[in-house]
Design an enzyme around this catalytic site. Structure first.
Site, PDB file in Angstrom:
ATOM      1  N   GLY A  69       0.825  -1.208   0.000  1.00  0.00           N
ATOM      2  CA  GLY A  69       0.000   0.000   0.000  1.00  0.00           C
ATOM      3  C   GLY A  69       0.858   1.255   0.000  1.00  0.00           C
ATOM      4  O   GLY A  69       0.524   2.250  -0.658  1.00  0.00           O
ATOM      5  N   GLN A 177      -7.384   1.110   4.505  1.00  0.00           N
ATOM      6  CA  GLN A 177      -8.162   0.571   5.631  1.00  0.00           C
ATOM      7  C   GLN A 177      -9.630   0.350   5.279  1.00  0.00           C
ATOM      8  O   GLN A 177     -10.346  -0.312   6.026  1.00  0.00           O
ATOM      9  CB  GLN A 177      -8.075   1.508   6.848  1.00  0.00           C
ATOM     10  N   SER A 197      -4.319  -2.217  -0.129  1.00  0.00           N
ATOM     11  CA  SER A 197      -3.237  -3.107   0.306  1.00  0.00           C
ATOM     12  C   SER A 197      -3.821  -4.456   0.715  1.00  0.00           C
ATOM     13  O   SER A 197      -4.757  -4.506   1.518  1.00  0.00           O
ATOM     14  CB  SER A 197      -2.510  -2.474   1.490  1.00  0.00           C
ATOM     15  N   THR A 235       8.989  -7.978 -12.096  1.00  0.00           N
ATOM     16  CA  THR A 235       8.243  -9.227 -12.279  1.00  0.00           C
ATOM     17  C   THR A 235       7.174  -9.328 -11.202  1.00  0.00           C
ATOM     18  O   THR A 235       7.454  -9.120 -10.022  1.00  0.00           O
ATOM     19  CB  THR A 235       9.205 -10.435 -12.219  1.00  0.00           C
ATOM     20  N   CYS A 324       2.682   0.805  13.509  1.00  0.00           N
ATOM     21  CA  CYS A 324       4.006   1.277  13.120  1.00  0.00           C
ATOM     22  C   CYS A 324       4.632   2.133  14.214  1.00  0.00           C
ATOM     23  O   CYS A 324       5.825   2.305  14.259  1.00  0.00           O
ATOM     24  CB  CYS A 324       3.918   2.109  11.847  1.00  0.00           C
TER      25      CYS A 324
HETATM   26  N1  PLP Z   1      -2.194   3.654   4.680  1.00  0.00           N
HETATM   27  C1  PLP Z   1      -2.925   3.244   5.715  1.00  0.00           C
HETATM   28  C2  PLP Z   1      -4.158   4.007   6.081  1.00  0.00           C
HETATM   29  C3  PLP Z   1      -2.533   2.122   6.459  1.00  0.00           C
HETATM   30  O1  PLP Z   1      -3.259   1.726   7.504  1.00  0.00           O
HETATM   31  C4  PLP Z   1      -1.374   1.413   6.065  1.00  0.00           C
HETATM   32  C5  PLP Z   1      -0.898   0.239   6.846  1.00  0.00           C
HETATM   33  O2  PLP Z   1      -0.833   0.268   8.058  1.00  0.00           O
HETATM   34  C6  PLP Z   1      -0.649   1.870   4.958  1.00  0.00           C
HETATM   35  C7  PLP Z   1      -1.092   2.995   4.292  1.00  0.00           C
HETATM   36  C8  PLP Z   1       0.580   1.138   4.487  1.00  0.00           C
HETATM   37  O3  PLP Z   1       0.242  -0.037   3.810  1.00  0.00           O
HETATM   38  P1  PLP Z   1       1.317  -1.215   3.589  1.00  0.00           P
HETATM   39  O4  PLP Z   1       1.584  -1.811   4.927  1.00  0.00           O
HETATM   40  O5  PLP Z   1       0.682  -2.170   2.651  1.00  0.00           O
HETATM   41  O6  PLP Z   1       2.520  -0.569   2.987  1.00  0.00           O
END
Ligand code: PLP
Length: 384
Positions: A69, A177, A197, A235, A324
């Site tokens: 994502g 989300q 994602s 790929t 995170c």
């Molecule tokens: N955007 C939002 C709102 C998210 O909650 C997240 C993941 O926590 C991301 C972006 C990042 O996605 P990814 O973990 O697939 O890189």
């Protein structure tokens, strides 16, 4: 283990996991090679593209698979700036994920200015602020998340997209989300770009998609072999893409079926029980305009870090702030932007639910949370 952290990541659906194994061990041909062995691989990618498109109301050829994502978000911003070199202004919100915020900041040394729209205490932007922030002729992109990862609060994305269209400004939504949890129809809403994602809706980690309307120009972030119609070289992660297609199909069927409110019912049962039992407990974020799968709750007098330890001992997975930033002692930037004092932000927990949670789990989790709050309040001498 009781897993209530589905906004951090989700279990891969067994049907999707089966496809991953098949395309890793049996049908492992490179999709770009012409021989017969690769044909079912190409077909699987085409099928997954159609399923992802159907989940969000797009055409299959408007979907480019990405590595995550984060990459889809970065690619959207990059393309908006590259295809409109004269426009050096971005608009986003103060509660976006770092995959949007950091990417905007990254462009500052190249003279790109970003306006961060504030949110109200319910976590929502004001469309009048968006209207004022847009600089026709200067704004390259407005990017607003569909649903917040910490609170589940929904942005007025359709209205914002309409406003941007009226003003001739490109719009993108980080729907990472939201996808699979609530209906999304990019065509009906006239949304030109949107990110998803896989690992947020029962596909594996390391696969995402960027939707780009066929009516807008696009410049890729990654160049090379020209895969994905030149929109994302490299790929393809075929096992991941095949699984993403299956997860998208499962989620779409679920959204259409009468069972679509099952996860909401679990969330509501959990939330109402705790609001009832824990004196002073409250919901963070808008009570209605939010995902049916998220409960972000404030328990005054019970620090989240202590709660995570107590709940961890009982095998319950949940979060304080976003996954995170767990371990980061600073209060959540989202809660701060909502105007909450640090104390409230640090005494709040996020619980996020999925179709794989059960009634029994909800009952056990309610007991554990209520007991945890009671214990911490007794230790801290909380008087209410
Ligand atoms: N955007 C939002 C709102 C998210 O909650 C997240 C993941 O926590 C991301 C972006 C990042 O996605 P990814 O973990 O697939 O890189």
């Amino acid at each position: 283990m009781i897993y209530l952290d589905n906004n951090a990541t989700t279990m891969v659906a067994p049907e999707a996991a089966e496809a991953m194994v098949r395309f890793a061990t049996e049908l492992y041909g490179n999709p770009s090679v012409a021989y017969r062995f690769s044909r079912p691989v190409r077909e699987a990618i085409a099928g997954a593209r159609a399923e992802v498109a159907a989940l969000i109301g797009a055409e299959p050829d408007e979907i480019a698979f990405t590595g995550c994502g984060t990459e889809a978000n970065n690619a959207a911003i990059f393309s908006a700036l590259r295809t409109q070199p004269g426009k050096r202004h971005l608009v986003t919100s103060a509660v976006e994920h770092s995959a949007i915020k950091r990417c905007c900041e990254q462009h500052a040394p190249q003279g790109v200015e970003t306006t961060y729209l504030p949110v109200d205490p319910a976590g929502r932007i004001d469309l009048a602020d968006l209207d004022k922030a847009i600089r026709p002729g200067e704004t390259a992109l407005v990017s607003l998340m569909w649903a917040n990862n910490e609170t589940g609060v929904l942005s007025p994305v359709e209205e914002a997209a309409a406003l941007c269209r009226e003003k001739g400004v490109l719009f993108h939504s980080d729907a990472i989300q939201a996808a699979g949890k609530i209906p999304i129809d990019v065509a009906a809403a006239g949304i030109p770009m949107l990110s998803i994602s896989g690992h947020k809706f029962h596909a594996p980690k390391g696969v995402g998609a960027l939707y780009v309307s066929k009516n807008i120009p696009f410049q890729p972030l990654l160049v090379g072999g020209g895969q994905e119609g030149g929109r994302r070289s490299g790929t393809e992660n075929v096992p991941g893409i095949a699984a993403l297609g299956i997860a998208a199909k499962l989620m779409r069927e679920r959204l259409a079926a009468p069972t679509r409110d099952a996860v909401r019912a679990l969330r509501d049962r959990f939330e109402n029980a705790l609001l009832d039992r824990v004196e002073g407990a409250e919901v963070n974020g808008h009570p209605e305009h939010r995902l049916p799968t998220t409960a972000n709750l404030h328990f005054p007098g019970a620090e989240a870090q202590g709660m995570l330890i107590l709940l961890g001992e009982k095998g319950i997975c949940c979060s304080s702030g976003s996954a995170c930033s767990t371990g980061n002692p600073k209060p959540s930037a989202v809660m701060t932007a909502m105007g909450y004092p640090a104390k409230r932000a640090k005494s709040s927990l996020r619980f996020s639910f999925s179709r794989y949670n059960t009634d029994e789990e909800i009952g056990a989790a309610v007991e554990a949370v209520a007991a945890g709050v009671k214990k911490l309040r007794a230790l801290s001498g909380y008087a209410g």
